[in-house]
Design a protein around this motif. Structure first.
Motif, PDB file in Angstrom:
ATOM      1  N   GLU A 271     -24.178 -22.690 -70.712  1.00  0.00           N
ATOM      2  CA  GLU A 271     -24.715 -22.546 -69.580  1.00  0.00           C
ATOM      3  C   GLU A 271     -25.845 -23.509 -69.194  1.00  0.00           C
ATOM      4  O   GLU A 271     -25.789 -24.249 -68.053  1.00  0.00           O
ATOM      5  N   ILE A 272     -26.744 -23.695 -69.810  1.00  0.00           N
ATOM      6  CA  ILE A 272     -27.872 -24.798 -69.823  1.00  0.00           C
ATOM      7  C   ILE A 272     -27.210 -26.146 -69.704  1.00  0.00           C
ATOM      8  O   ILE A 272     -27.652 -27.073 -68.770  1.00  0.00           O
ATOM      9  N   ILE A 273     -26.417 -26.471 -70.579  1.00  0.00           N
ATOM     10  CA  ILE A 273     -26.004 -27.787 -70.704  1.00  0.00           C
ATOM     11  C   ILE A 273     -25.098 -28.233 -69.311  1.00  0.00           C
ATOM     12  O   ILE A 273     -25.198 -29.061 -68.650  1.00  0.00           O
ATOM     13  N   GLY A 274     -24.371 -27.034 -69.032  1.00  0.00           N
ATOM     14  CA  GLY A 274     -23.723 -27.235 -67.724  1.00  0.00           C
ATOM     15  C   GLY A 274     -24.414 -27.343 -66.469  1.00  0.00           C
ATOM     16  O   GLY A 274     -24.376 -28.142 -65.522  1.00  0.00           O
ATOM     17  N   GLU A 275     -25.518 -26.572 -66.540  1.00  0.00           N
ATOM     18  CA  GLU A 275     -26.681 -26.938 -65.396  1.00  0.00           C
ATOM     19  C   GLU A 275     -27.086 -27.971 -65.252  1.00  0.00           C
ATOM     20  O   GLU A 275     -27.526 -28.730 -64.273  1.00  0.00           O
ATOM     21  N   GLU A 276     -27.741 -28.418 -66.619  1.00  0.00           N
ATOM     22  CA  GLU A 276     -28.227 -29.998 -66.725  1.00  0.00           C
ATOM     23  C   GLU A 276     -27.022 -31.022 -66.062  1.00  0.00           C
ATOM     24  O   GLU A 276     -27.572 -31.852 -65.588  1.00  0.00           O
TER      25      GLU A 276
ATOM     26  N   ALA B 105     -27.965 -33.529 -63.120  1.00  0.00           N
ATOM     27  CA  ALA B 105     -27.726 -35.114 -63.290  1.00  0.00           C
ATOM     28  C   ALA B 105     -26.542 -35.578 -62.308  1.00  0.00           C
ATOM     29  O   ALA B 105     -26.891 -36.810 -61.790  1.00  0.00           O
ATOM     30  N   ARG B 106     -25.677 -34.920 -61.990  1.00  0.00           N
ATOM     31  CA  ARG B 106     -24.653 -35.449 -61.030  1.00  0.00           C
ATOM     32  C   ARG B 106     -25.407 -35.588 -59.595  1.00  0.00           C
ATOM     33  O   ARG B 106     -25.284 -36.707 -58.896  1.00  0.00           O
ATOM     34  N   GLN B 107     -26.071 -34.563 -59.370  1.00  0.00           N
ATOM     35  CA  GLN B 107     -26.689 -34.639 -57.927  1.00  0.00           C
ATOM     36  C   GLN B 107     -27.727 -35.624 -57.866  1.00  0.00           C
ATOM     37  O   GLN B 107     -27.835 -36.359 -56.948  1.00  0.00           O
ATOM     38  N   MET B 108     -28.618 -35.790 -58.972  1.00  0.00           N
ATOM     39  CA  MET B 108     -29.691 -37.144 -59.090  1.00  0.00           C
ATOM     40  C   MET B 108     -28.908 -38.412 -58.858  1.00  0.00           C
ATOM     41  O   MET B 108     -29.329 -39.255 -58.231  1.00  0.00           O
ATOM     42  N   GLY B 109     -27.637 -38.524 -59.395  1.00  0.00           N
ATOM     43  CA  GLY B 109     -26.839 -39.751 -59.487  1.00  0.00           C
ATOM     44  C   GLY B 109     -26.526 -39.880 -57.860  1.00  0.00           C
ATOM     45  O   GLY B 109     -26.789 -41.058 -57.488  1.00  0.00           O
TER      46      GLY B 109
ATOM     47  N   SER C 178     -35.868 -31.280 -65.727  1.00  0.00           N
ATOM     48  CA  SER C 178     -36.843 -31.334 -66.836  1.00  0.00           C
ATOM     49  C   SER C 178     -37.070 -29.989 -67.495  1.00  0.00           C
ATOM     50  O   SER C 178     -37.237 -29.737 -68.453  1.00  0.00           O
ATOM     51  N   LYS C 179     -37.037 -28.979 -66.458  1.00  0.00           N
ATOM     52  CA  LYS C 179     -37.142 -27.500 -66.905  1.00  0.00           C
ATOM     53  C   LYS C 179     -36.137 -27.264 -67.545  1.00  0.00           C
ATOM     54  O   LYS C 179     -36.023 -26.718 -68.760  1.00  0.00           O
ATOM     55  N   ILE C 180     -34.771 -27.604 -67.190  1.00  0.00           N
ATOM     56  CA  ILE C 180     -33.622 -27.358 -67.742  1.00  0.00           C
ATOM     57  C   ILE C 180     -33.508 -27.831 -69.253  1.00  0.00           C
ATOM     58  O   ILE C 180     -33.247 -27.178 -70.143  1.00  0.00           O
ATOM     59  N   ARG C 181     -34.109 -28.977 -69.319  1.00  0.00           N
ATOM     60  CA  ARG C 181     -34.048 -29.708 -70.687  1.00  0.00           C
ATOM     61  C   ARG C 181     -34.998 -29.085 -71.609  1.00  0.00           C
ATOM     62  O   ARG C 181     -34.819 -29.065 -72.977  1.00  0.00           O
TER      63      ARG C 181
END
Length: 663
Positions: A293-298, A302-306, A409-412
């Motif tokens: 789940e964490i990897i999915g949220e990350e 990342a896609r939104q930031m892009g 950053s929090k997710i990572r």
């Protein structure tokens, strides 16, 4: 092989006519005499074609034009056959076959295909009792394939172009394929090799392969047993390091392989006694789900930031373009300021400052120019307001990007924590897995060592095969085979000498010998010089030695307990070397015979003597220009037909082509 030709049969294309039948006796010299171009030489080709020849050598012309099927009525040891092959027409051959087998067969008026040539060949192979094995056990030897009934034709036919040929002694041996196959089958037909020999050759070939395979496997096992010695010692040391052999002693130089094996055998049982950490059920699965789940949220952040970065980059480019465009419009607006003053000056009656002419009305072009200047001013004002709006949009996007960076950053950090926990759990599992994997390798190593050392049965099998191979090699002693072959050749050569002497041939006093390598006859004089048939002059000698050789060979074949060679011989025009152009006298015997007539008479006498001396029936068919003067007074002669004008019908009855010509 008992085989005699009872009839040669031709079925006409015109069904108004009955088949043409030429009868023969199975144990006589069957003579067909006649003029040239009457079809005598075609009989050899017809018989060969009907017995399964690969090509049709029946002459193109009248015979093929009027005949639909060519056939034979054959007598075998215990049965009869009628076989017929269709006229190939424009083709070289055809596989269409009519075939019937039984006793007291009657010739049908019309026939239809009911088989193929391969069926007949297989049946004849069976009748000839030919082995179903290759002639050579060595796959690298060419033309060593299974012997066939068709291979035996070399000894049954002496057509006109062969019977007096100094370079070719046997039928079809003037082609490489047939010559090489004839060399291969000679030991078989001479009796030096039989079906039992071929079976042993095949067995030797097969068990040699099996012996080599098992020997390689035995060597591999013995080699593996040595390799396992080092492996077993290594496993013992690893078992001590993992705590699987807590009380085991340290090995020393006195330990052998068996000692290591004994010490390693308790390892699987000791694993059950180890204090292996317990892992709560479901712990690993829960950690994995959270990490997923964490990897999915990350990935989502990342896609939104892009996407935000892409929009920000495009707005930056747009802001820069708008600034440059606004500067351009402002410059153009400044250049248009004078248009208003000029319009005011020239809007009513005025004097031209250039030519001092007086104009009563305003200038229309100046009006248009003033309109454009106004529009340019409006556009410049609009563009001047755009940067403020773009700056606000850029500020909003930069703020959104910073928020996303904080979230990711929090997710990572969460992901790093979960991965650390998962690695610790994985490490714990790996240690347990390592122990079990090691135990599995130890068990497998002990089993493999036992298998590699248990080679007694395999070794016994290799020894048994070695003994059988030696037995077969002793039975197949090439020296013994060569001796049998040599004895057979000596016997045949001796009979060739006898027939040559009866025929009063030159070099008959020399040592004449059949050479199965050269497929010819060789002559060794008292001086020691060896000459071959092609080096001996005179057509009389050539035809005489052809006849002598074939009679001597068939005498040998008949004397064998079982021979695949059919017991018949067809000879075409043996008198050609005596009377190459025309036959001088037909039937009546003059007061004195010429030397040429005497020469042909000796040939018929040799054929008759051959039949007299055989214990079994044998059939000879001779097609000849010569008349009765050449066989007068001899026994075993059966005149089948006289194909001369005023006597018997020729091969193709006159009625067949009379209808064709009158058409």
């Amino acid at each position: 092989m008992r085989l005699a030709l009872l009839k040669i049969i031709l079925w006409p294309k015109n069904d108004r006519f009955s088949p043409r039948v030429i009868p023969f006796l199975p144990d006589k010299i069957n003579v067909i005499t006649g003029e040239s171009a009457t079809g005598k030489s075609s009989l050899t080709a017809i018989v060969d074609y009907c017995l399964g020849s690969g090509k049709c050598a029946i002459p193109v012309g009248l015979i093929r034009d009027l005949t639909e099927w060519f056939g034979l009525h054959i007598k075998l040891a215990n049965t009869e056959m009628i076989v017929a092959r269709r006229n190939p027409g424009d083709q070289q051959t055809t596989t269409d076959l009519y075939w019937v087998e039984g006793l007291d067969l009657e010739i049908p008026n019309r026939i239809e295909k009911n088989g193929r040539v391969d069926d007949l060949k297989n049946r004849m192979d069976q009748v000839a009792q030919l082995p179903h094995l290759e002639l050579s056990g060595d796959e690298s030897v060419g033309f060593g394939s299974r012997p066939s009934f068709r291979d035996m034709a070399a000894f049954n036919f002496q057509p006109q172009h062969i019977v007096a040929n100094p370079y070719t002694l046997f039928f079809k041996a003037d082609t490489t394929e047939h010559r090489e196959k004839l060399r291969a089958i000679f030991p078989l037909v001479l009796g030096a090799v039989n079906a039992s020999t071929l079976a042993k050759q095949r067995e030797l070939k097969d068990i040699t392969k099996e012996h080599d395979r098992l020997r390689r496997e035995l060597e591999a096992r013995l080699k593996a047993a040595k390799a396992w010695e080092a492996e077993i010692e290594s496993y013992y040391l690893q078992a001590k390091a993992l705590g699987l052999l807590p009380d085991a002693p340290n090995p020393d130089s006195t330990w052998n392989l068996d000692r290591f094996v004994i010490e390693l055998q308790p390892v699987p049982a000791n694993v059950k006694k180890l204090d292996i950490p317990e892992i709560k059920e479901g712990t690993g699965e829960e950690a994995v789900n959270q990490l997923t789940e964490i990897i999915g949220e990350e990935d989502r952040l990342a896609r939104q930031m892009g996407a935000v970065r892409q929009r920000l980059s495009k707005l930056d480019q747009l802001s820069e373009s708008v600034g440059e465009y606004g500067s351009t419009l402002t410059g153009q607006k400044d250049r248009m300021l004078g248009v208003g003053w000029l319009e005011r000056k020239l809007s009513s009656k005025h004097m031209c400052p250039v030519c001092y002419a007086v104009h009563e009305h305003g200038n229309e072009n100046l009006g248009e120019l003033q309109k454009l200047a106004h529009e340019l001013g409006v556009l410049a004002n609009s563009v001047a307001q755009a940067p403020a709006k773009l700056d606000q949009e850029l500020a909003d996007l930069r703020k959104e990007l910073r928020n996303l960076e904080q979230d990711i950053s929090k997710i990572r950090k969460k992901r790093q924590f979960l991965e650390s926990a998962s690695q610790e759990l994985s490490s714990q599992r790996q240690r347990v897995r390592q122990v079990y994997l090691f135990v599995g390798r130890v068990e497998q190593a002990l089993e493999n060592l036992s298998a590699s050392r248990n080679v007694g049965e395999l070794g016994d099998r290799v020894k048994d095969l070695s003994r059988r191979i030696q037995e077969l090699k002793d039975d197949l002693d090439p020296r013994a085979q060569r001796e049998r072959e040599r004895a057979a050749i000596e016997s045949v050569s001796s009979r060739i000498h006898d027939y040559a002497r009866d025929l009063q041939l030159e070099h008959a006093a020399e040592n004449v010998r059949l050479n199965i390598r050269e497929l010819s006859l060789q002559f060794t004089s008292l001086s020691g010089r060896t000459d071959f048939l092609w080096e001996v002059g005179s057509g009389q000698n050539w035809v005489g030695y052809h006849v002598s050789c074939l009679l001597a060979l068939h005498e040998h074949f008949v004397g064998l307990s079982s021979s695949p060679v059919p017991q018949f011989l067809v000879i075409d025009q043996p008198s050609q070397v005596y009377f190459p152009e025309a036959w001088p006298s037909l039937e009546d015997t003059p007061g004195g015979k010429s030397a040429d007539i005497e020469g042909v008479h000796r040939i018929f006498a040799a054929l008759s003597k051959f039949l007299d001396e055989l214990d079994e029936p044998f059939q000879i068919i001779v097609t000849e220009h010569a008349g009765a003067i050449t066989w007068h007074g001899l026994g075993n002669i059966h005149v089948v037909a006289n194909w001369r004008d005023g006597h018997d019908d020729f091969l193709i009855p006159r009625s067949w082509h009379d209808v064709e010509h009158n058409g």
